[in-house]
Design a protein around this motif. Sequence first.
Motif, short mmCIF file in Angstrom:
data_model
loop_
_atom_site.label_atom_id
_atom_site.label_comp_id
_atom_site.label_asym_id
_atom_site.label_seq_id
_atom_site.Cartn_x
_atom_site.Cartn_y
_atom_site.Cartn_z
N ASN A 181 -14.85 -13.52 6.26
CA ASN A 181 -13.45 -13.82 5.98
C ASN A 181 -13.27 -14.41 4.59
OD1 ASN A 181 -12.52 -12.90 8.46
ND2 ASN A 181 -12.82 -14.89 9.42
N ARG A 182 -14.16 -15.32 4.21
CA ARG A 182 -14.08 -15.91 2.86
C ARG A 182 -14.40 -14.86 1.80
NH1 ARG A 182 -17.32 -21.28 2.55
NH2 ARG A 182 -16.45 -21.23 0.46
N LEU A 183 -15.34 -14.00 2.08
CA LEU A 183 -15.68 -12.94 1.13
C LEU A 183 -14.50 -11.99 0.95
CD1 LEU A 183 -17.85 -11.75 -0.67
CD2 LEU A 183 -18.66 -10.44 1.28
N ARG A 184 -13.85 -11.64 2.04
CA ARG A 184 -12.68 -10.76 1.96
C ARG A 184 -11.56 -11.44 1.17
NH1 ARG A 184 -8.15 -9.26 5.74
NH2 ARG A 184 -7.53 -7.20 5.01
N SER A 185 -11.34 -12.71 1.41
CA SER A 185 -10.33 -13.47 0.66
C SER A 185 -10.65 -13.46 -0.82
CB SER A 185 -10.24 -14.91 1.16
OG SER A 185 -9.84 -14.96 2.50
N PHE A 186 -11.90 -13.74 -1.14
CA PHE A 186 -12.33 -13.77 -2.53
C PHE A 186 -12.09 -12.41 -3.20
CE2 PHE A 186 -15.65 -13.08 -5.71
CZ PHE A 186 -15.44 -14.17 -6.54
N PHE A 187 -12.46 -11.35 -2.50
CA PHE A 187 -12.29 -10.00 -3.03
C PHE A 187 -10.81 -9.70 -3.28
CE2 PHE A 187 -11.36 -5.52 -2.20
CZ PHE A 187 -12.07 -4.94 -3.22
N LEU A 188 -9.95 -10.05 -2.33
CA LEU A 188 -8.53 -9.76 -2.49
C LEU A 188 -7.89 -10.58 -3.61
CD1 LEU A 188 -7.34 -9.29 1.19
CD2 LEU A 188 -7.52 -7.56 -0.60
N ARG A 241 -5.40 -10.22 -8.43
CA ARG A 241 -5.20 -11.11 -9.58
C ARG A 241 -4.02 -12.04 -9.35
NH1 ARG A 241 -6.36 -6.88 -14.44
NH2 ARG A 241 -8.56 -6.60 -13.93
N SER A 242 -3.80 -12.33 -8.08
CA SER A 242 -2.71 -13.21 -7.68
C SER A 242 -3.05 -13.82 -6.33
CB SER A 242 -1.40 -12.43 -7.58
OG SER A 242 -0.42 -13.18 -6.90
N LEU A 243 -3.06 -15.12 -6.29
CA LEU A 243 -3.33 -15.80 -5.04
C LEU A 243 -2.22 -15.54 -4.03
CD1 LEU A 243 -5.34 -17.71 -3.73
CD2 LEU A 243 -4.06 -19.60 -4.69
N THR A 244 -0.99 -15.51 -4.50
CA THR A 244 0.16 -15.28 -3.62
C THR A 244 0.10 -13.90 -2.98
OG1 THR A 244 1.47 -16.78 -4.97
CG2 THR A 244 2.67 -15.30 -3.49
N ARG A 245 -0.17 -12.87 -3.78
CA ARG A 245 -0.24 -11.50 -3.23
C ARG A 245 -1.44 -11.34 -2.30
NH1 ARG A 245 1.34 -9.93 -8.67
NH2 ARG A 245 -0.83 -9.40 -9.06
N ALA A 246 -2.57 -11.97 -2.66
CA ALA A 246 -3.74 -11.90 -1.79
C ALA A 246 -3.44 -12.57 -0.45
CB ALA A 246 -4.94 -12.58 -2.46
N ALA A 280 -0.56 -12.84 0.99
CA ALA A 280 0.34 -11.95 1.74
C ALA A 280 -0.44 -10.83 2.40
CB ALA A 280 1.41 -11.39 0.81
N ARG A 281 -1.40 -10.25 1.70
CA ARG A 281 -2.22 -9.18 2.28
C ARG A 281 -3.10 -9.68 3.42
NH1 ARG A 281 -5.10 -5.56 -2.13
NH2 ARG A 281 -5.97 -4.67 -0.22
N LEU A 282 -3.48 -10.95 3.35
CA LEU A 282 -4.31 -11.54 4.40
C LEU A 282 -3.47 -12.09 5.55
CD1 LEU A 282 -6.72 -13.48 2.03
CD2 LEU A 282 -7.40 -11.66 3.61
N ASN A 283 -2.15 -12.03 5.41
CA ASN A 283 -1.23 -12.62 6.40
C ASN A 283 -1.52 -14.10 6.59
OD1 ASN A 283 0.18 -10.19 6.98
ND2 ASN A 283 -1.53 -9.56 8.28
N MET A 284 -1.73 -14.78 5.45
CA MET A 284 -2.00 -16.21 5.45
C MET A 284 -1.07 -16.87 4.45
SD MET A 284 -6.18 -16.17 5.34
CE MET A 284 -6.35 -17.94 5.38
N SER A 285 -0.92 -18.18 4.56
CA SER A 285 -0.15 -18.90 3.56
C SER A 285 -1.01 -19.09 2.32
CB SER A 285 0.31 -20.26 4.09
OG SER A 285 -0.80 -21.10 4.28
N GLN A 286 -0.37 -19.23 1.18
CA GLN A 286 -1.11 -19.40 -0.07
C GLN A 286 -1.97 -20.67 -0.05
OE1 GLN A 286 -0.09 -21.85 -2.63
NE2 GLN A 286 -1.91 -21.31 -3.78
#
Length: 53
Positions: free
Chosen positions: A8-15, A20-25, A27-33
């Motif tokens: 999960n952390r690896l996927r987050s890091f990759f996204l 190139r945006s924590l906010t967009r990543a 959103a793709r993870l369906n998590m809060s920033q």
Amino acid sequence: MLADLNLNRLRSFFLIAEERSLTRAAARLNMSQPSVSQGGNLRLCSPEHASVD
């Protein structure tokens, strides 16, 4: 430190890198920033954790 990395952390890091945006990543993870940024992924991105072989 990399031994603590799970899928999960690896996927987050990759996204974060891909978007190139924590906010967009987040959103793709369906998590809060804040959840994504507190998950340790930003720590992995910091220069003091980079190693050059």
